[in-house]
Design a protein around this motif. Structure first.
Motif, PDB file in Angstrom:
ATOM      1  N   GLU A  24      57.868  37.787  64.767  1.00  0.00           N
ATOM      2  CA  GLU A  24      58.595  36.787  63.992  1.00  0.00           C
ATOM      3  C   GLU A  24      59.688  36.191  64.864  1.00  0.00           C
ATOM      4  O   GLU A  24      60.299  36.892  65.671  1.00  0.00           O
ATOM      5  CB  GLU A  24      59.216  37.439  62.758  1.00  0.00           C
ATOM      6  CG  GLU A  24      58.176  38.006  61.804  1.00  0.00           C
ATOM      7  CD  GLU A  24      58.805  38.720  60.621  1.00  0.00           C
ATOM      8  OE1 GLU A  24      60.045  38.668  60.484  1.00  0.00           O
ATOM      9  OE2 GLU A  24      58.050  39.319  59.857  1.00  0.00           O
ATOM     10  N   THR A  27      66.187  35.228  63.878  1.00  0.00           N
ATOM     11  CA  THR A  27      67.000  34.497  62.902  1.00  0.00           C
ATOM     12  C   THR A  27      68.193  33.856  63.616  1.00  0.00           C
ATOM     13  O   THR A  27      68.440  34.104  64.797  1.00  0.00           O
ATOM     14  CB  THR A  27      67.516  35.455  61.810  1.00  0.00           C
ATOM     15  OG1 THR A  27      68.374  36.424  62.435  1.00  0.00           O
ATOM     16  CG2 THR A  27      66.383  36.150  61.088  1.00  0.00           C
ATOM     17  N   LYS A  28      68.926  33.044  62.909  1.00  0.00           N
ATOM     18  CA  LYS A  28      70.106  32.389  63.488  1.00  0.00           C
ATOM     19  C   LYS A  28      71.134  33.426  63.939  1.00  0.00           C
ATOM     20  O   LYS A  28      71.771  33.283  64.982  1.00  0.00           O
ATOM     21  CB  LYS A  28      70.750  31.425  62.488  1.00  0.00           C
ATOM     22  CG  LYS A  28      69.908  30.220  62.171  1.00  0.00           C
ATOM     23  CD  LYS A  28      69.831  29.299  63.366  1.00  0.00           C
ATOM     24  CE  LYS A  28      69.073  28.040  63.019  1.00  0.00           C
ATOM     25  NZ  LYS A  28      68.866  27.194  64.187  1.00  0.00           N
ATOM     26  N   LYS A  29      71.298  34.487  63.160  1.00  0.00           N
ATOM     27  CA  LYS A  29      72.252  35.540  63.513  1.00  0.00           C
ATOM     28  C   LYS A  29      71.806  36.248  64.787  1.00  0.00           C
ATOM     29  O   LYS A  29      72.625  36.534  65.666  1.00  0.00           O
ATOM     30  CB  LYS A  29      72.361  36.537  62.365  1.00  0.00           C
ATOM     31  CG  LYS A  29      73.388  37.615  62.584  1.00  0.00           C
ATOM     32  CD  LYS A  29      73.501  38.535  61.386  1.00  0.00           C
ATOM     33  CE  LYS A  29      74.534  39.612  61.629  1.00  0.00           C
ATOM     34  NZ  LYS A  29      74.638  40.533  60.489  1.00  0.00           N
ATOM     35  N   GLU A  30      70.513  36.539  64.916  1.00  0.00           N
ATOM     36  CA  GLU A  30      69.995  37.187  66.116  1.00  0.00           C
ATOM     37  C   GLU A  30      70.139  36.275  67.334  1.00  0.00           C
ATOM     38  O   GLU A  30      70.486  36.738  68.423  1.00  0.00           O
ATOM     39  CB  GLU A  30      68.533  37.587  65.919  1.00  0.00           C
ATOM     40  CG  GLU A  30      68.330  38.721  64.945  1.00  0.00           C
ATOM     41  CD  GLU A  30      66.873  38.971  64.623  1.00  0.00           C
ATOM     42  OE1 GLU A  30      66.530  40.103  64.248  1.00  0.00           O
ATOM     43  OE2 GLU A  30      66.063  38.033  64.741  1.00  0.00           O
TER      44      GLU A  30
END
Length: 59
Positions: A24, A27-30
């Motif tokens: 996947e 995410t934006k945080k990652e």
């Protein structure tokens, strides 16, 4: 163990293959964390290089 038998009666032993999964996207945080850790790693490398240069110039 998964054994298969060939025509001549020889047995072959194959390794168990891991289950496959689709990766996947981060995410934006990652993504933000990757940027922060990359910047910290670059600063650490630059600091080590600076210390090495300073130490090599000591008489």
């Amino acid at each position: 163990m998964p054994y298969t038998e060939e025509d001549g009666g020889r047995l072959n032993n194959f390794a168990v293959e891991p289950k496959m999964y689709a990766a996947e996207p981060p995410t934006k945080k990652e993504q933000r964390n990757y940027i922060i850790f990359g910047a910290l790693a670059a600063a650490l490398v630059a600091g080590v290089v600076a210390v090495a240069i300073a130490a090599s110039n000591v008489s």
